[in-house]
Design an enzyme around this catalytic site. Structure first.
Site, PDB file in Angstrom:
ATOM      1  CE  LYS B  69      -3.506   2.526   2.685  1.00  0.00           C
ATOM      2  NZ  LYS B  69      -4.104   2.790   4.002  1.00  0.00           N
ATOM      3  CG  HIS B 184       9.813  11.346  22.460  1.00  0.00           C
ATOM      4  ND1 HIS B 184      10.342  12.335  23.241  1.00  0.00           N
ATOM      5  CD2 HIS B 184      10.431  10.207  22.820  1.00  0.00           C
ATOM      6  CE1 HIS B 184      11.270  11.831  24.025  1.00  0.00           C
ATOM      7  NE2 HIS B 184      11.344  10.542  23.800  1.00  0.00           N
ATOM      8  CG  HIS B 219      10.756  19.788  18.456  1.00  0.00           C
ATOM      9  ND1 HIS B 219      11.069  18.530  18.855  1.00  0.00           N
ATOM     10  CD2 HIS B 219       9.416  19.762  18.181  1.00  0.00           C
ATOM     11  CE1 HIS B 219       9.991  17.766  18.828  1.00  0.00           C
ATOM     12  NE2 HIS B 219       8.963  18.490  18.415  1.00  0.00           N
ATOM     13  CB  ILE B 253      26.858  21.761  23.604  1.00  0.00           C
ATOM     14  CG1 ILE B 253      27.898  22.791  24.051  1.00  0.00           C
ATOM     15  CG2 ILE B 253      27.408  20.629  22.729  1.00  0.00           C
ATOM     16  CD1 ILE B 253      29.314  22.494  23.856  1.00  0.00           C
ATOM     17  CG  MET B 254      22.197  22.764  19.452  1.00  0.00           C
ATOM     18  SD  MET B 254      21.053  23.474  20.660  1.00  0.00           S
ATOM     19  CE  MET B 254      19.498  22.839  20.027  1.00  0.00           C
ATOM     20  N   GLY B 255      22.019  18.632  21.381  1.00  0.00           N
ATOM     21  CA  GLY B 255      22.057  17.174  21.342  1.00  0.00           C
ATOM     22  C   GLY B 255      22.247  16.541  22.719  1.00  0.00           C
ATOM     23  CG  HIS B 258      14.663  14.697  26.356  1.00  0.00           C
ATOM     24  ND1 HIS B 258      13.377  14.642  26.813  1.00  0.00           N
ATOM     25  CD2 HIS B 258      14.602  14.619  25.003  1.00  0.00           C
ATOM     26  CE1 HIS B 258      12.565  14.505  25.779  1.00  0.00           C
ATOM     27  NE2 HIS B 258      13.278  14.496  24.663  1.00  0.00           N
ATOM     28  NE  ARG B 267      14.538   9.340  21.847  1.00  0.00           N
ATOM     29  CZ  ARG B 267      14.025  10.552  21.650  1.00  0.00           C
ATOM     30  NH1 ARG B 267      13.091  10.741  20.724  1.00  0.00           N
ATOM     31  NH2 ARG B 267      14.443  11.578  22.363  1.00  0.00           N
ATOM     32  CG  ASP B 309      17.874  15.363  18.250  1.00  0.00           C
ATOM     33  OD1 ASP B 309      17.238  14.714  17.402  1.00  0.00           O
ATOM     34  OD2 ASP B 309      17.344  16.139  19.060  1.00  0.00           O
ATOM     35  NE  ARG B 334       8.190  11.731  16.899  1.00  0.00           N
ATOM     36  CZ  ARG B 334       8.876  12.434  17.810  1.00  0.00           C
ATOM     37  NH1 ARG B 334       8.411  13.600  18.228  1.00  0.00           N
ATOM     38  NH2 ARG B 334      10.022  11.975  18.308  1.00  0.00           N
ATOM     39  NE  ARG B 353      -8.945  31.059  24.781  1.00  0.00           N
ATOM     40  CZ  ARG B 353      -8.354  32.132  25.279  1.00  0.00           C
ATOM     41  NH1 ARG B 353      -7.480  32.037  26.250  1.00  0.00           N
ATOM     42  NH2 ARG B 353      -8.656  33.326  24.789  1.00  0.00           N
TER      43      ARG B 353
END
Lengths: 372, 372
Positions: B69, B184, B219, B253-255, B258, B267, B309, B334, B353
């Protein structure tokens, strides 16, 4: 349990804002401290846009400059025109604006947050162009000229829509409606824009999220639903019978009540007056009395008051605006409030990431594909 | 005060979910009760997609049907191809997917919520086509064939990207990475999709919001930022010096770290193993040791662990995937989790809301334009 407590985040304070108070006494609405009634009575939409996007009500000179700036930003780049041509004639106009906004973000990207106010103005100026370029291209097979001599967004929109300058009273009615819809605190579309903004995404991503969120019938789509309902009735009597029957069937009647207002929606009083005035002006003797009858029954039977969407429907109809453009007009107005919230979120940013209560299956033993 | 308590809605339960537990013991991740380690070890991404979108792990026959499919849904309508041609070569690929998704929603609109699972599968199948049609059209000036014989999304993506079937180990590495990124809980992009869904907007609007939200560097953009950082260093020593200097300068510093995990990101262990394996397989002796050095310093100096990441960056590089496609791959994965959350929100809907704490000006007296 947690769901009951926080279902839909009702009553949860998700952050602070300097932009808007809504329903603080159950019935009031202020933009940066100015009551929406004062603004609707005494100012034009571009003054309100300046208040929201640029932080203060403009002087005479600033307003003239601002209108000139917005007028200069109405054209569309050629690639965007070709994209709009590819969007089918039967598409929902909200999907046109959502796609147009996203596409403009690829053609005129935000390279630095310093551009944010110019991008806000660009979107404010060009949404009518996107919508009506697409509309006329498919309805009439012609590429319209996106420049007019009109110095207001309301006048420009009506001119592009109808191909000529609109009656002054109609222009002012639409102008007032744009003021009323400009800003409304952490409503769903604005909140979506803030959630997107909070990851440090670009301006267009945030506005694209907001447009898609406004599209839903529980939010911006309510005025379209109200119009479709009103159009079913060819007399006050028919409306009376029809609505009572719908209530007996427990059907939802759009355009009444509000998550935040408890007493009345201040915007409704203003737009109701305009709807009445336009009915007299255009000689329509059906739609306003039908609307009032529905309003009366809802008050009597359900204790509900009309919100901003209900009398906007008839007001827009008197301006000869197609129903499917009601929510896009909301976009053309609310881009001002969304922009102010995007700036505010960026100025004091924190990722918006709530938790969830897990009610699913317990940990399961994995069974290999062949053994399932 | 309210801002401190609920800043970014941290710790606020925004609803219930049956889809995912994340960090329930500070370090675990389950999709519908199955641990992500089991899924990454024993299943393929299409099984996980079936679990998330269709509610259960497929049997052998169901999996074959599902792959067939998805394979049949890879082509793009001509108007969408023309739209993708209009998006500039220099656009961010996330903006391409955001616009492509929105545009597909005008061409193949959701007319009833009954279509939702087919639309989810359609987007899952066609995101690689959108991205790589656009990419090759601009890089090589050629319209690629969007059909391949590859029966996995990972294999299909790498085939379209490189123009030939990829090494089996690279295919499986990407496949595992798609499993790890699939879902997630109420992360920012999923939450944005739910906010949009909750107004009863259409499926494409919700996914468009999610893509725009994932785009931000806090993100989905984090793996791209990690790669840009790692590429600066031509030796382990240079990485050691560079990272210590950045920490001394208080640079982000990214990564690492969390919002939800407190102990480790499960992960990361999986993708780190794959990164190591791919380094050996491809003969790259620099990138993995540099990554490990950065990881060690972050643990030592900041007590932080790598999130999903960080080692994804090097794994993707070993698969010869351009950095700007890292976040789009996240989208391709995702979309499965987003879809499950859109279904869940619709099944038990309430408008999302929240409120805001007002900290702006007190009510102000309106001053007419001429008097300002």
């Amino acid at each position: 349990m947690a769901d009951k407590k926080t279902g839909g985040l009702a009553g949860i304070v998700a952050g602070t804002t300097e932009i808007c108070t809504v329903g603080s006494e159950g019935n009031s609405l202020h933009y940066r401290g100015f009551s929406v009634e004062d603004l609707a009575e005494h100012s034009c939409f571009e003054e309100v846009a300046h208040l929201l996007i640029h932080g203060h009500l403009p002087t005479v000179v600033e307003l003239a400059q601002y209108k000139a700036k917005l007028s200069s930003m109405r054209s569309l780049p050629n690639p965007l025109k070709i994209i709009l041509q590819q969007i089918p004639a039967i598409a929902h106009p909200m999907d046109v604006l959502r796609t147009g906004c996203s596409a403009l973000g690829t053609i005129e990207p935000e390279e630095s947050f310093k551009q944010q106010k110019d991008i806000a103005d660009r979107l404010l100026a060009s949404f009518p162009s996107m919508l009506l370029y697409w509309y006329h291209y498919h309805k009439q097979g012609k590429e319209i000229n996106l420049q007019t001599e009109e110095d207001s967004i309301a006048g420009h929109f009506l001119h592009l829509l109808h191909g000529h300058s609109a009656d002054v009273m109609l222009q002012r009615a639409l102008d007032v409606s744009l003021i009323l819809y400009a800003e409304h605190e952490f409503n769903a579309s604005t909140f979506a824009a803030r959630v997107t903004t909070a990851t440090l995404a670009d301006f267009y991503s945030a506005v694209t999220s907001a447009i898609g969120t406004l599209r839903g019938s529980l939010h911006g789509g309510a005025n379209e639903e109200a119009m479709k309902l009103l159009e079913r009735f060819d007399s006050v009597d028919a409306a009376d019978k029809g609505i009572r029957q719908m209530l007996a069937n427990k059907e939802l009647i759009m355009g009444f009540g509000h998550r935040v207002y408890r007493v009345r929606d201040p915007r409704s009083d203003v737009i109701k007056e305009w709807s009445k005035k336009l009915a007299a002006h255009t000689g329509n003797t059906l739609l306003f009395p039908v609307s009032e009858q529905v309003d009366n029954i809802m008050a009597e039977e359900k204790g509900l008051f009309p919100n901003a969407d209900f009398y906007s429907a008839s007001a827009y109809r008197f301006c000869d605006i197609p129903t499917e453009m009601f929510t896009p007009i909301f976009v053309m107005s609310r881009i001002t409030g969304w922009s102010a919230h995007i700036f505010e979120q960026r100025a004091n940013n924190k990722l918006i990431r709530p938790g969830a209560e897990y009610i699913g299956p317990e940990p399961q033993t994995f069974v290999a594909l062949e053994q399932r």
